[in-house]
Design a protein around this motif. Structure first.
Motif, PDB file in Angstrom:
ATOM      1  N   THR A   1       0.862  -1.181   0.000  1.00  0.00           N
ATOM      2  CA  THR A   1       0.000   0.000   0.000  1.00  0.00           C
ATOM      3  C   THR A   1       0.900   1.233   0.000  1.00  0.00           C
ATOM      4  OG1 THR A   1      -1.699  -1.170   1.263  1.00  0.00           O
ATOM      5  CG2 THR A   1      -1.781   1.252   1.272  1.00  0.00           C
ATOM      6  N   PRO A   2       0.701   2.148  -0.936  1.00  0.00           N
ATOM      7  CA  PRO A   2       1.641   3.265  -1.080  1.00  0.00           C
ATOM      8  C   PRO A   2       1.440   4.386  -0.059  1.00  0.00           C
ATOM      9  CG  PRO A   2      -0.072   3.417  -2.745  1.00  0.00           C
ATOM     10  CD  PRO A   2      -0.307   2.126  -2.016  1.00  0.00           C
ATOM     11  N   SER A   3       1.655   4.051   1.199  1.00  0.00           N
ATOM     12  CA  SER A   3       1.623   5.065   2.252  1.00  0.00           C
ATOM     13  C   SER A   3       3.050   5.501   2.556  1.00  0.00           C
ATOM     14  CB  SER A   3       0.985   4.493   3.524  1.00  0.00           C
ATOM     15  OG  SER A   3       1.802   3.468   4.068  1.00  0.00           O
ATOM     16  N   SER A   4       3.202   6.649   3.165  1.00  0.00           N
ATOM     17  CA  SER A   4       4.548   7.119   3.498  1.00  0.00           C
ATOM     18  C   SER A   4       5.226   6.158   4.463  1.00  0.00           C
ATOM     19  CB  SER A   4       4.483   8.527   4.106  1.00  0.00           C
ATOM     20  OG  SER A   4       3.670   8.545   5.271  1.00  0.00           O
ATOM     21  N   GLU A   5       4.464   5.602   5.413  1.00  0.00           N
ATOM     22  CA  GLU A   5       5.043   4.669   6.391  1.00  0.00           C
ATOM     23  C   GLU A   5       5.575   3.415   5.706  1.00  0.00           C
ATOM     24  OE1 GLU A   5       2.217   7.396   8.278  1.00  0.00           O
ATOM     25  OE2 GLU A   5       2.013   5.996   6.595  1.00  0.00           O
ATOM     26  N   ASN A   6       4.792   2.848   4.801  1.00  0.00           N
ATOM     27  CA  ASN A   6       5.222   1.623   4.121  1.00  0.00           C
ATOM     28  C   ASN A   6       6.439   1.866   3.225  1.00  0.00           C
ATOM     29  OD1 ASN A   6       3.202   0.115   5.283  1.00  0.00           O
ATOM     30  ND2 ASN A   6       1.812   0.249   3.534  1.00  0.00           N
ATOM     31  N   ILE A   7       6.426   2.974   2.513  1.00  0.00           N
ATOM     32  CA  ILE A   7       7.534   3.272   1.603  1.00  0.00           C
ATOM     33  C   ILE A   7       8.821   3.517   2.385  1.00  0.00           C
ATOM     34  CG2 ILE A   7       8.432   5.049   0.037  1.00  0.00           C
ATOM     35  CD1 ILE A   7       5.629   5.194  -1.186  1.00  0.00           C
ATOM     36  N   ILE A   8       8.744   4.287   3.459  1.00  0.00           N
ATOM     37  CA  ILE A   8       9.941   4.558   4.260  1.00  0.00           C
ATOM     38  C   ILE A   8      10.466   3.281   4.900  1.00  0.00           C
ATOM     39  CG2 ILE A   8      10.787   5.750   6.324  1.00  0.00           C
ATOM     40  CD1 ILE A   8       8.782   8.021   5.593  1.00  0.00           C
ATOM     41  N   ALA A   9       9.562   2.452   5.407  1.00  0.00           N
ATOM     42  CA  ALA A   9       9.984   1.192   6.026  1.00  0.00           C
ATOM     43  C   ALA A   9      10.682   0.288   5.011  1.00  0.00           C
ATOM     44  CB  ALA A   9       8.777   0.477   6.636  1.00  0.00           C
TER      45      ALA A   9
ATOM     46  N   SER B   1      14.663  -0.942   4.976  1.00  0.00           N
ATOM     47  CA  SER B   1      15.018  -2.365   4.998  1.00  0.00           C
ATOM     48  C   SER B   1      15.991  -2.739   3.881  1.00  0.00           C
ATOM     49  CB  SER B   1      13.753  -3.228   4.884  1.00  0.00           C
ATOM     50  OG  SER B   1      13.230  -3.173   3.556  1.00  0.00           O
ATOM     51  N   GLY B   2      16.293  -1.768   3.012  1.00  0.00           N
ATOM     52  CA  GLY B   2      17.232  -2.019   1.926  1.00  0.00           C
ATOM     53  C   GLY B   2      16.580  -2.263   0.581  1.00  0.00           C
TER      54      GLY B   2
ATOM     55  N   ALA C   1       3.752  12.714 -15.129  1.00  0.00           N
ATOM     56  CA  ALA C   1       3.113  12.319 -16.384  1.00  0.00           C
ATOM     57  C   ALA C   1       1.721  12.921 -16.471  1.00  0.00           C
ATOM     58  CB  ALA C   1       3.009  10.794 -16.469  1.00  0.00           C
ATOM     59  N   THR C   2       1.259  13.064 -17.697  1.00  0.00           N
ATOM     60  CA  THR C   2      -0.138  13.454 -17.885  1.00  0.00           C
ATOM     61  C   THR C   2      -1.035  12.227 -17.996  1.00  0.00           C
ATOM     62  OG1 THR C   2       0.209  13.576 -20.279  1.00  0.00           O
ATOM     63  CG2 THR C   2       0.463  15.616 -19.026  1.00  0.00           C
ATOM     64  N   VAL C   3      -0.446  11.070 -18.208  1.00  0.00           N
ATOM     65  CA  VAL C   3      -1.218   9.830 -18.272  1.00  0.00           C
ATOM     66  C   VAL C   3      -0.704   8.853 -17.216  1.00  0.00           C
ATOM     67  CG1 VAL C   3      -1.974   7.912 -19.702  1.00  0.00           C
ATOM     68  CG2 VAL C   3      -1.701  10.176 -20.708  1.00  0.00           C
ATOM     69  N   SER C   4       0.492   8.294 -17.405  1.00  0.00           N
ATOM     70  CA  SER C   4       1.046   7.352 -16.432  1.00  0.00           C
ATOM     71  C   SER C   4       2.533   7.164 -16.695  1.00  0.00           C
ATOM     72  CB  SER C   4       0.329   5.993 -16.500  1.00  0.00           C
ATOM     73  OG  SER C   4       0.396   5.461 -17.811  1.00  0.00           O
ATOM     74  N   ARG C   5       3.256   6.697 -15.670  1.00  0.00           N
ATOM     75  CA  ARG C   5       4.703   6.509 -15.800  1.00  0.00           C
ATOM     76  C   ARG C   5       5.223   5.721 -14.604  1.00  0.00           C
ATOM     77  NH1 ARG C   5       8.777   7.573 -18.418  1.00  0.00           N
ATOM     78  NH2 ARG C   5       7.455   8.621 -19.926  1.00  0.00           N
ATOM     79  N   TYR C   6       6.219   4.861 -14.862  1.00  0.00           N
ATOM     80  CA  TYR C   6       6.928   4.188 -13.776  1.00  0.00           C
ATOM     81  C   TYR C   6       8.119   5.032 -13.333  1.00  0.00           C
ATOM     82  CZ  TYR C   6       4.486  -0.274 -14.657  1.00  0.00           C
ATOM     83  OH  TYR C   6       3.548  -1.255 -14.793  1.00  0.00           O
ATOM     84  N   VAL C   7       8.336   5.089 -12.016  1.00  0.00           N
ATOM     85  CA  VAL C   7       9.519   5.733 -11.460  1.00  0.00           C
ATOM     86  C   VAL C   7      10.056   4.850 -10.339  1.00  0.00           C
ATOM     87  CG1 VAL C   7       8.665   8.062 -12.002  1.00  0.00           C
ATOM     88  CG2 VAL C   7       8.267   7.098  -9.719  1.00  0.00           C
ATOM     89  N   VAL C   8      11.249   5.178  -9.838  1.00  0.00           N
ATOM     90  CA  VAL C   8      11.855   4.432  -8.735  1.00  0.00           C
ATOM     91  C   VAL C   8      12.081   5.363  -7.551  1.00  0.00           C
ATOM     92  CG1 VAL C   8      13.857   3.117  -7.947  1.00  0.00           C
ATOM     93  CG2 VAL C   8      13.042   2.832 -10.296  1.00  0.00           C
ATOM     94  N   ILE C   9      11.542   4.998  -6.395  1.00  0.00           N
ATOM     95  CA  ILE C   9      11.880   5.685  -5.157  1.00  0.00           C
ATOM     96  C   ILE C   9      13.012   4.894  -4.511  1.00  0.00           C
ATOM     97  CG2 ILE C   9      11.071   6.484  -2.904  1.00  0.00           C
ATOM     98  CD1 ILE C   9       8.255   6.586  -4.010  1.00  0.00           C
ATOM     99  N   HIS C  10      14.145   5.557  -4.291  1.00  0.00           N
ATOM    100  CA  HIS C  10      15.322   4.794  -3.860  1.00  0.00           C
ATOM    101  C   HIS C  10      16.004   5.338  -2.612  1.00  0.00           C
ATOM    102  CE1 HIS C  10      18.231   7.803  -5.458  1.00  0.00           C
ATOM    103  NE2 HIS C  10      17.277   8.021  -6.344  1.00  0.00           N
ATOM    104  N   GLY C  11      15.463   6.394  -2.023  1.00  0.00           N
ATOM    105  CA  GLY C  11      16.089   6.915  -0.819  1.00  0.00           C
ATOM    106  C   GLY C  11      15.167   7.827  -0.034  1.00  0.00           C
TER     107      GLY C  11
END
Length: 288
Positions: free
Chosen positions: A212-220, A224-225, A238-248
């Motif tokens: 679930t894309p909550s701030s708590e889940n993403i930070i945890a 965890s690496g 994006a105006t439609v959709s796009r994949y990105v990477v959250i890495h830090g």
């Protein structure tokens, strides 16, 4: 998948400013001051100031279109580019993403070259590499019925995460584009299917768990690496959709790699600025 189904002010504003600079649409007016020698002094001062401004504008124009610092495969010229003979999708990319201007301009020169992809200079280990989909090394490949430079945001994210976690060159972007295409992970009208992240990732030795894309889940997950591949809806990226990477995550800010923008990737982001745009999120780690 294709980005920009309509005009995007985020990109058009800097490009318009730059075109005004190129074509001299911005005019300056010099005040007329009367009064003997004072006129001479002011005239000389205005002339010197004008020269300084022109030199500064010329130097800034040669380094970037808009803000940010492009890399070696990005914009390298301030001259307008005639793309009228280019494929229509590349013409659209040029209009809507000024960062990819050099990639578009180099199409006829580069498209038929037998390229040996080199990842020299890309970071392994602690730092996430930024693979841009319109890199000349792989951007002219076909993926999903168009150029990978337009459609391969999903494969780029998998390549970044996989190479970051393992250092294995099987995650070279060209190889991941080929893998995704051969396994039919691109779906017409949608783009790269999320099954590419889960099932495709498993085939490559990665474990991708939807969260679930909550701030708590993403930070945890980050702590965890793991890295987070996100499917973004309309908004900042994006105006439609796009994949990105959250890495830090550092000092309350997220670090995000956008495979379509070096400028976006150099920024730091608050979760509140992007959270509602996340339509899917997967925590990715090395399997086992």
């Amino acid at each position: 998948m294709k980005l920009f189904k309509k005009e995007d002010d985020f990109y058009s504003a800097p490009l318009n400013d730059f075109e005004e600079l190129l074509h001299g649409k911005k005019k300056q007016s010099n005040p007329v001051i009367k009064g003997g020698s004072m006129v001479l002094y002011l005239t000389v001062a205005v002339a010197v100031l004008a020269c300084v401004v022109m030199i500064a504008l010329d130097l800034s124009g040669k380094t970037a279109l808009g803000t940010g610092t492009p890399g070696a495969s990005d914009v390298q010229t301030t001259e307008p580019i005639d793309v009228s003979s280019h494929p229509e999708s590349l013409q659209k990319l040029y209009r809507e993403n000024f960062e990819a201007a050099d990639f578009v301009a180099s199409y006829f020169e580069e498209k038929d070259k037998n390229k040996k992809v080199s990842l020299k200079g890309y970071q392994k280990g602690d730092d996430m590499p930024l693979f841009l989909q319109w890199d000349k090394q792989w951007g002219y490949m076909q993926y999903g019925g168009d150029f990978a430079g337009i459609t391969a945001d999903g494969p780029m994210c998998m390549a970044m995460v996989g190479y970051h976690l393992t250092g294995d060159e099987k995650f070279s972007p060209d190889k991941i584009i080929t893998f995704a295409a051969e396994n039919n992970y691109y779906k017409e009208g949608f783009g790269t299917h999320p099954a590419f992240i889960t099932a495709g990732g498993a085939s490559l030795g990665l474990s991708a768990i939807q969260i679930t894309p909550s701030s708590e889940n993403i930070i945890a997950s980050l702590q965890s690496g793991s890295s987070i591949i996100c499917y973004m809806g309309p908004g900042t990226f994006a105006t439609v959709s796009r994949y990105v990477v959250i890495h830090g995550y550092e000092n309350g800010y997220l670090k995000i790699n956008d495979p379509n923008s070096r400028i976006n990737s150099e920024k730091q982001w608050l979760f509140t600025d992007i959270g509602e745009q996340i339509k899917g999120a997967w925590s990715v780690s090395v399997d086992g």
